[in-house]
Enzyme design. Sequence first.
Site, PDB file in Angstrom:
ATOM      1  N   GLU A  86       0.790  -1.222   0.000  1.00  0.00           N
ATOM      2  CA  GLU A  86       0.000   0.000   0.000  1.00  0.00           C
ATOM      3  C   GLU A  86       0.826   1.277   0.000  1.00  0.00           C
ATOM      4  OE1 GLU A  86      -3.369   0.145  -0.193  1.00  0.00           O
ATOM      5  OE2 GLU A  86      -3.300  -2.038  -0.463  1.00  0.00           O
ATOM      6  N   SER A 468     -55.836 -24.459  31.323  1.00  0.00           N
ATOM      7  CA  SER A 468     -56.034 -24.624  32.765  1.00  0.00           C
ATOM      8  C   SER A 468     -54.949 -23.977  33.615  1.00  0.00           C
ATOM      9  CB  SER A 468     -56.112 -26.116  33.112  1.00  0.00           C
ATOM     10  OG  SER A 468     -57.272 -26.695  32.558  1.00  0.00           O
TER      11      SER A 468
END
Length: 855
Positions: A86, A468
């Site tokens: 780079e 229930s």
Amino acid sequence: MKIAKFIFTALFSLILLGAIGAGILYVNLKSELPDVASLKEVKLQLPMQIFTSDGKLIGEVGEERRIPAKLADIPQPLIDAVLATEDSRFYDHHGFDLKGIARATVALVKGGRKQGASTITQQLARNFFLTPERKLIRKLKELILATEIEQVMSKDEILELYLNKIYLGYRSYGVATAAQTYFGKELNQLTLSEMAVIAGLPKAPSTMNPIYSVKRAEQRRNTVLWRMLQENKITEAQYEQAKAEPIVSKFHKTVLDFNADYVTEMVRKEVVKLYGEETAYTKGFKVYATVLSKDQFAAQQALRENLINYDRRHGWRGATTLWKSDEEAWNEEDIIDHLSQLPNSEPFVPAAVLKTTKKEAQILLRDGETATLTLNGMKWARKYISKNSRGQTPTAVEQVIKTGQQIWVRNQSKNEKNDWELGQIPEVNSALVSLNSNNGAIEAAVGGFSYAQSNFNRVTQSMVQVGSSIKPFIYTAALNKGLSLATTLNDTPITIRKAGQEPWRPKNAPNIYEGKLRLRVGLGKSKNVMMVRTVRMIGIDYIAEYLQRFGFKREQYTATEALALGAASFTPLEMARGYAVFDNGGYLIDPFIIERIEDANGEELYKANPRIACISCNDIPVAYAEPSYFDFVQEDENEEVESLATAEEETLSDDFQIEPVAKTDDPSLIATAIETEQKVRYAPRVISGELAFLMRSALHSAAFGEAGQSWVGTSWRLAKALPRKDVGGKTGTTNNSKVTWYAGFGSNIVTTTYVAYDGNKELGKGEAGARTALPAWIDYMTVALSDKPQRNDKLPPNIIRVGIDAKYGLLGNDLSEYFIRGTEPKNRYIIEQGYQIPVANPDPTSDMPQTKELF
């Protein structure tokens, strides 16, 4: 000479005008640019990490995955590889490289390949302050910023920031994150070849990474290695060795201690509420959930195994075909690519069937390995015919799976890698949530079989009928009206007629009737007609209002007799909150999922301050009753709870204050949740301690029965699995067995779970709360209670024990029963031994004596 003088003057004028113009342009551009000194204090975006209460990493949320690394911790060969590729003159230039610009310009003029001339400093300026648009004005700004960055930061500081900031594909930012993403390694574990792969990514991170294309990644790696050789950073031998190394890469997620996706999503939503999305996802928050790793892991296993067991009881639905027998088989790369895209479905992994014989099949797994699946590993796979019927047990592999099909398998042995078993993703689903009943901390939460398959969180989003499991709340209302657990009601068929409506004939399940039964027995056996009679006795409107004491919203149910059989719809978390009232002595706590939040530096930003159940307190200050984060209570909850509470409002003593949490000076990070003083806060008492005690006792006997009595409750499986005195609970099954529940408690933990199809299909014959939901509850609570001491309840002040007759609930010597003082029976049941007058036409179905006594 005149000509030369003219040319010199013209050139000087042009240079002077150019310099003036450049100066004006520089001043104008500089005025538009940010102060680069901010890079000295820059805080890189870090994802939010989510931990269990005991520090196990279970989730990570954020658009940028980043593992910050100091320059000293980055291997020198990786730094050399990045610089060689780079910016080889990085330590020689002052922000921009004139040689590089000249080289790129010459190449462009000659018509050659376009070359990049941006230095690392320029890339850093672009990444932090500019857009990637390709315009001359942007390039000039970039040069100015790069020059200024070099003036305020050292080279090493610039390089370290760059190596942590650069995007390298797959949401990975920085070289340390890329090492984990592509190779599953720490930086110091990378080979030279792998370092070169990472160094080559900035050029085209989306297309040159080894997950997208090994070939392109290899080409780019070789270019990086060649540049390193040219720069004398590696030897010829190192170059050849690294170039020959095959690239082995796959996507590696953040290494978690274990996945808890439903909890992660619950936490994410709450943090976003507190701080907003941008702050929540980028500041590196460490969020500690209330869940316990041991309990959460057990909950996930319990829920999944329970669903798998249900699914197997109903048969094999078949596999997905990838290619048919008369078609060309897929190649290995295409198969693996397909399998890799399938959602995660633990404990199962996807596989493809390559070849079958009568006794076994060769399969290819998602990780590229082959394995053998034997007939014994699919004996369970009887063909699904209907919800109530299956085919015969298979005698050959070909009867179950065929070549070219995609299947699911799991390894049944921790030691044998080839002990594979055929699996099937359940169509039915479930939820399980567990709370600390004293303060509302969620200790485990599982919203379904697989978050990847369905991100619908059934813990908080699934409103299903409760069957229930609602009965304890209604019986509590009845006890509050003056009934007792010894009150007897008829367990006989009942018909309810209302004008303009069809007669309603509620039935027991199973359809068995036993005459007069005490309420304790009726609850334990879950007698529906007794519940209906109770509702009619004390009034449906009263019950509809009373249910709100447990945090249920009035709009969630209708005031009809059907409420007695669980026609209301609540979420599992709402049910857990309601059952916690029984377990904690009558207090309405607020569920919460976040224990504390720390910033990236470990400073505490938030600490939960839940309302707690104060069992030892006589007066409960209801003024501090505030809505929970989950918004289960209406906005005017304070007024509602205050009218229901038994205690009077009082001021908190300074003795109950605790130290305030640490706060940040950054206004954007201060959550409104911690702006109030951190004081001990008490939950409102919504039922008396006596009522809570009686219901705990009744729910315990629903599992364990009564000493000396032969009846068995619907929770009998619980008694066999967890023989503790502090556990109890209630089954629930809706009409046609579409939803099954179990809700219960033990040692200050309350847990609810349900099983149902999201599409409201029937579960099948024989499926009910005790068989379908309770096993998951037991498996989870066995682990959750394994390190919890057994709680021994003390009798509340107004509770007394009285000997009663087992049949009629009057005074007697059969067994002892608990009563709120003043509700105990006053009469004794006695059959007189005097003259008796036979009753004409005695009723053989009646449980009452068939003689009249002479007194």
